[in-house]
Design a protein around this motif. Sequence first.
Motif, PDB file in Angstrom:
ATOM      1  N   ALA A  77     -43.301 -17.177 -89.623  1.00  0.00           N
ATOM      2  CA  ALA A  77     -43.397 -15.755 -89.286  1.00  0.00           C
ATOM      3  C   ALA A  77     -43.981 -15.592 -87.885  1.00  0.00           C
ATOM      4  O   ALA A  77     -44.952 -16.285 -87.505  1.00  0.00           O
ATOM      5  CB  ALA A  77     -44.279 -15.037 -90.299  1.00  0.00           C
ATOM      6  N   ILE A 132     -48.169 -11.791 -88.780  1.00  0.00           N
ATOM      7  CA  ILE A 132     -48.434 -11.332 -90.145  1.00  0.00           C
ATOM      8  C   ILE A 132     -49.481 -10.232 -90.071  1.00  0.00           C
ATOM      9  O   ILE A 132     -50.588 -10.449 -89.573  1.00  0.00           O
ATOM     10  CB  ILE A 132     -48.947 -12.471 -91.047  1.00  0.00           C
ATOM     11  CG1 ILE A 132     -47.931 -13.615 -91.087  1.00  0.00           C
ATOM     12  CG2 ILE A 132     -49.217 -11.958 -92.456  1.00  0.00           C
ATOM     13  CD1 ILE A 132     -48.460 -14.869 -91.772  1.00  0.00           C
ATOM     14  N   ILE A 172     -47.945 -17.299 -96.719  1.00  0.00           N
ATOM     15  CA  ILE A 172     -46.873 -16.714 -95.903  1.00  0.00           C
ATOM     16  C   ILE A 172     -46.634 -17.559 -94.657  1.00  0.00           C
ATOM     17  O   ILE A 172     -45.498 -17.708 -94.195  1.00  0.00           O
ATOM     18  CB  ILE A 172     -47.213 -15.256 -95.533  1.00  0.00           C
ATOM     19  CG1 ILE A 172     -47.220 -14.388 -96.793  1.00  0.00           C
ATOM     20  CG2 ILE A 172     -46.202 -14.707 -94.525  1.00  0.00           C
ATOM     21  CD1 ILE A 172     -47.565 -12.941 -96.549  1.00  0.00           C
ATOM     22  N   PHE A 185     -38.502 -18.832 -92.048  1.00  0.00           N
ATOM     23  CA  PHE A 185     -37.565 -17.736 -91.823  1.00  0.00           C
ATOM     24  C   PHE A 185     -36.374 -18.256 -91.029  1.00  0.00           C
ATOM     25  O   PHE A 185     -36.475 -19.248 -90.305  1.00  0.00           O
ATOM     26  CB  PHE A 185     -38.243 -16.599 -91.062  1.00  0.00           C
ATOM     27  CG  PHE A 185     -39.301 -15.875 -91.852  1.00  0.00           C
ATOM     28  CD1 PHE A 185     -39.051 -14.632 -92.409  1.00  0.00           C
ATOM     29  CD2 PHE A 185     -40.554 -16.446 -92.044  1.00  0.00           C
ATOM     30  CE1 PHE A 185     -40.027 -13.971 -93.151  1.00  0.00           C
ATOM     31  CE2 PHE A 185     -41.537 -15.797 -92.782  1.00  0.00           C
ATOM     32  CZ  PHE A 185     -41.270 -14.558 -93.327  1.00  0.00           C
ATOM     33  N   THR A 221     -39.695 -13.503 -87.325  1.00  0.00           N
ATOM     34  CA  THR A 221     -39.834 -12.199 -87.977  1.00  0.00           C
ATOM     35  C   THR A 221     -41.301 -11.810 -88.086  1.00  0.00           C
ATOM     36  O   THR A 221     -42.144 -12.636 -88.446  1.00  0.00           O
ATOM     37  CB  THR A 221     -39.222 -12.235 -89.395  1.00  0.00           C
ATOM     38  OG1 THR A 221     -37.829 -12.591 -89.299  1.00  0.00           O
ATOM     39  CG2 THR A 221     -39.356 -10.898 -90.095  1.00  0.00           C
ATOM     40  N   LYS A 222     -41.588 -10.562 -87.778  1.00  0.00           N
ATOM     41  CA  LYS A 222     -42.931 -10.020 -87.985  1.00  0.00           C
ATOM     42  C   LYS A 222     -43.008  -9.522 -89.422  1.00  0.00           C
ATOM     43  O   LYS A 222     -42.207  -8.691 -89.846  1.00  0.00           O
ATOM     44  CB  LYS A 222     -43.205  -8.877 -87.017  1.00  0.00           C
ATOM     45  CG  LYS A 222     -44.573  -8.214 -87.208  1.00  0.00           C
ATOM     46  CD  LYS A 222     -44.812  -7.131 -86.165  1.00  0.00           C
ATOM     47  CE  LYS A 222     -46.174  -6.473 -86.361  1.00  0.00           C
ATOM     48  NZ  LYS A 222     -46.454  -5.453 -85.305  1.00  0.00           N
ATOM     49  N   VAL A 223     -43.978 -10.018 -90.156  1.00  0.00           N
ATOM     50  CA  VAL A 223     -44.129  -9.655 -91.570  1.00  0.00           C
ATOM     51  C   VAL A 223     -45.284  -8.677 -91.719  1.00  0.00           C
ATOM     52  O   VAL A 223     -46.397  -8.947 -91.277  1.00  0.00           O
ATOM     53  CB  VAL A 223     -44.392 -10.899 -92.437  1.00  0.00           C
ATOM     54  CG1 VAL A 223     -44.639 -10.495 -93.883  1.00  0.00           C
ATOM     55  CG2 VAL A 223     -43.219 -11.864 -92.343  1.00  0.00           C
ATOM     56  N   PHE A 273     -40.093  -7.003 -90.939  1.00  0.00           N
ATOM     57  CA  PHE A 273     -39.907  -6.904 -92.382  1.00  0.00           C
ATOM     58  C   PHE A 273     -41.191  -6.351 -92.983  1.00  0.00           C
ATOM     59  O   PHE A 273     -42.285  -6.849 -92.706  1.00  0.00           O
ATOM     60  CB  PHE A 273     -39.594  -8.256 -93.018  1.00  0.00           C
ATOM     61  CG  PHE A 273     -39.670  -8.240 -94.522  1.00  0.00           C
ATOM     62  CD1 PHE A 273     -38.788  -7.477 -95.274  1.00  0.00           C
ATOM     63  CD2 PHE A 273     -40.651  -8.962 -95.198  1.00  0.00           C
ATOM     64  CE1 PHE A 273     -38.869  -7.434 -96.662  1.00  0.00           C
ATOM     65  CE2 PHE A 273     -40.736  -8.944 -96.584  1.00  0.00           C
ATOM     66  CZ  PHE A 273     -39.843  -8.176 -97.319  1.00  0.00           C
ATOM     67  N   THR A 278     -39.086  -2.567 -99.887  1.00  0.00           N
ATOM     68  CA  THR A 278     -38.779  -3.525 -98.824  1.00  0.00           C
ATOM     69  C   THR A 278     -38.054  -2.802 -97.698  1.00  0.00           C
ATOM     70  O   THR A 278     -37.113  -2.035 -97.953  1.00  0.00           O
ATOM     71  CB  THR A 278     -37.908  -4.674 -99.359  1.00  0.00           C
ATOM     72  OG1 THR A 278     -36.808  -4.126-100.129  1.00  0.00           O
ATOM     73  CG2 THR A 278     -38.713  -5.592-100.257  1.00  0.00           C
ATOM     74  N   ARG A 325     -32.644  -7.257 -88.955  1.00  0.00           N
ATOM     75  CA  ARG A 325     -33.083  -8.062 -90.094  1.00  0.00           C
ATOM     76  C   ARG A 325     -32.575  -7.489 -91.420  1.00  0.00           C
ATOM     77  O   ARG A 325     -32.843  -8.042 -92.480  1.00  0.00           O
ATOM     78  CB  ARG A 325     -34.621  -8.118 -90.158  1.00  0.00           C
ATOM     79  CG  ARG A 325     -35.270  -8.869 -88.996  1.00  0.00           C
ATOM     80  CD  ARG A 325     -34.989 -10.359 -89.069  1.00  0.00           C
ATOM     81  NE  ARG A 325     -35.609 -11.065 -87.963  1.00  0.00           N
ATOM     82  CZ  ARG A 325     -35.046 -11.244 -86.775  1.00  0.00           C
ATOM     83  NH1 ARG A 325     -33.821 -10.766 -86.554  1.00  0.00           N
ATOM     84  NH2 ARG A 325     -35.663 -11.905 -85.830  1.00  0.00           N
ATOM     85  N   VAL A 383     -41.852 -11.952-100.095  1.00  0.00           N
ATOM     86  CA  VAL A 383     -41.675 -12.364 -98.695  1.00  0.00           C
ATOM     87  C   VAL A 383     -40.810 -13.621 -98.624  1.00  0.00           C
ATOM     88  O   VAL A 383     -39.937 -13.745 -97.754  1.00  0.00           O
ATOM     89  CB  VAL A 383     -43.049 -12.601 -98.031  1.00  0.00           C
ATOM     90  CG1 VAL A 383     -42.862 -13.182 -96.627  1.00  0.00           C
ATOM     91  CG2 VAL A 383     -43.840 -11.303 -97.952  1.00  0.00           C
ATOM     92  N   ALA A 421     -37.268 -13.918 -96.713  1.00  0.00           N
ATOM     93  CA  ALA A 421     -37.080 -14.909 -95.649  1.00  0.00           C
ATOM     94  C   ALA A 421     -35.785 -15.693 -95.852  1.00  0.00           C
ATOM     95  O   ALA A 421     -35.096 -16.044 -94.883  1.00  0.00           O
ATOM     96  CB  ALA A 421     -38.274 -15.858 -95.616  1.00  0.00           C
TER      97      ALA A 421
END
Length: 482
Positions: A27, A30, A48, A53, A57-59, A100, A113, A119, A150, A154
């Motif tokens: 990620a 986070i 996480i 991924f 991606t920014k979670v 996400f 979600t 994405r 998550v 992913a």
Amino acid sequence: MRTIYTTLAVAALLLLTGAPAAQAVAAADIVVEDTAGSLESKSLIPAIEEINFNEPTKVVIYTRAGDPNDNLNEEVLRFAREAHPEWLSSNRQEWADSLFIFALDTSGRQVGTYFGEDRKVSPSQRDDIQESTKELLREAQWTDATIAGVERAAQLMNRPWYKSPVLYIWTGILVVTGGISLGSTLAVRRIYRNRSKKALQTANTSYANVSMDLEVTELNAKTINSSSRYGSLVLEKYRGFMVAYAQLTKQSHAAEALTTKDLNSKRTALLLEKFATKATELDRLDDVIADTNMLLNMGSGWGAAWDRQLVPLREDLTAIQQLLADKDSDPQSASALALSRFESLTAIQMDKWAADISSGELTPEDALDKIAASREELTELLKQHSETMIKKYAKTTKEAELMRTAMGSADASKASGASEHSILGTVYPSTRFWSVIGLSSGFRAGRSSVQESRSPSTSSGGSTGYGSSGGSFSGSGSSSRF
């Protein structure tokens, strides 16, 4: 299973010959906004960080304790606009790229979600991600469910063509079934492994504390007056202490022999959780034995020991106004006004008790009696107010009974962990005193049960709209109930 896995491996080799290597990245960032206070960040974030991924991606994890009537999509958008505008695109009409969001409403029992435009996944895949969490969510395994959601997201976001399950259709039902089984098995193993590791860490820490204080605990127990009302009750608990410690030692040795493979099983996770629970109970009990000795014998640290006895009652007093602020609490009702009066008067009395103990006007045992009497009075007031809240929310006698049943299942007597560290919380059964925290939790459970009974056809259905405040916002995302 071995045959299935072998077939899968052969199929994968045939299909992926010449395919580009899969990109696996952690990620990019986070962010955890746990406004519901339901997650354990010490285990959540590392888990996480281990997830791969397909693209950076920014979670974002966002939790809230809302109402079943809330539109979770609308609430997530509102929170983003007010607290995190960077989660939105430059035109504020979509979610930001490479983002996400996993959203969870623990009280309203909804999961959502949301995806940046680069994405986003198909509606069926959104449902897939949410469904992967629901068994855990129904068990209130908030952290594990979040990790599962998550992890599934992913796998699906920006999935390369050569990872598409469509390519595996030609291998037949056996391979497809095996693939699902393999994926599920790996996910379940990860969840149980995390539970096992967490329980083992808690158990080892508590067991070490008990072992280190063993001689001191024995000395404290020997100096407690057995003719004392509270001293005799604590000593009854101590009589089983050494037997429990011997059993704990055996469990500790068994835990040391566990292999990495063992940690992946449900049976191991449950055994280690029982081990952790028992170790924690003994760790609390030796603290209570020390406080009992110090307080009843008026040792040099009696003041700190006394303060610890007041913590559960102080927490309840602090939580009363929050309870009365609930929209279904009816703050002008007779039961609400009685709670407010209790809060004011008890806060004054508590300050006086310590001074009276110090001056000798009040014995430690009589002071403990006063705490018990106050908590018994609070219990009666909370029972009365629970009926006020039920009457305000329930529309029928059937709904009222449904709420009482749900509140009973949630155990309105449950207090915070501070109660278990007190003398009263140790010598009396947990059902003797109600707590404000327990009542609030029980009422939310009851309200959720009624809401589900009012709209059973949509209790688990999905929602994609962002409500009246969403305006023209068109970001990809949805929510559903669990």
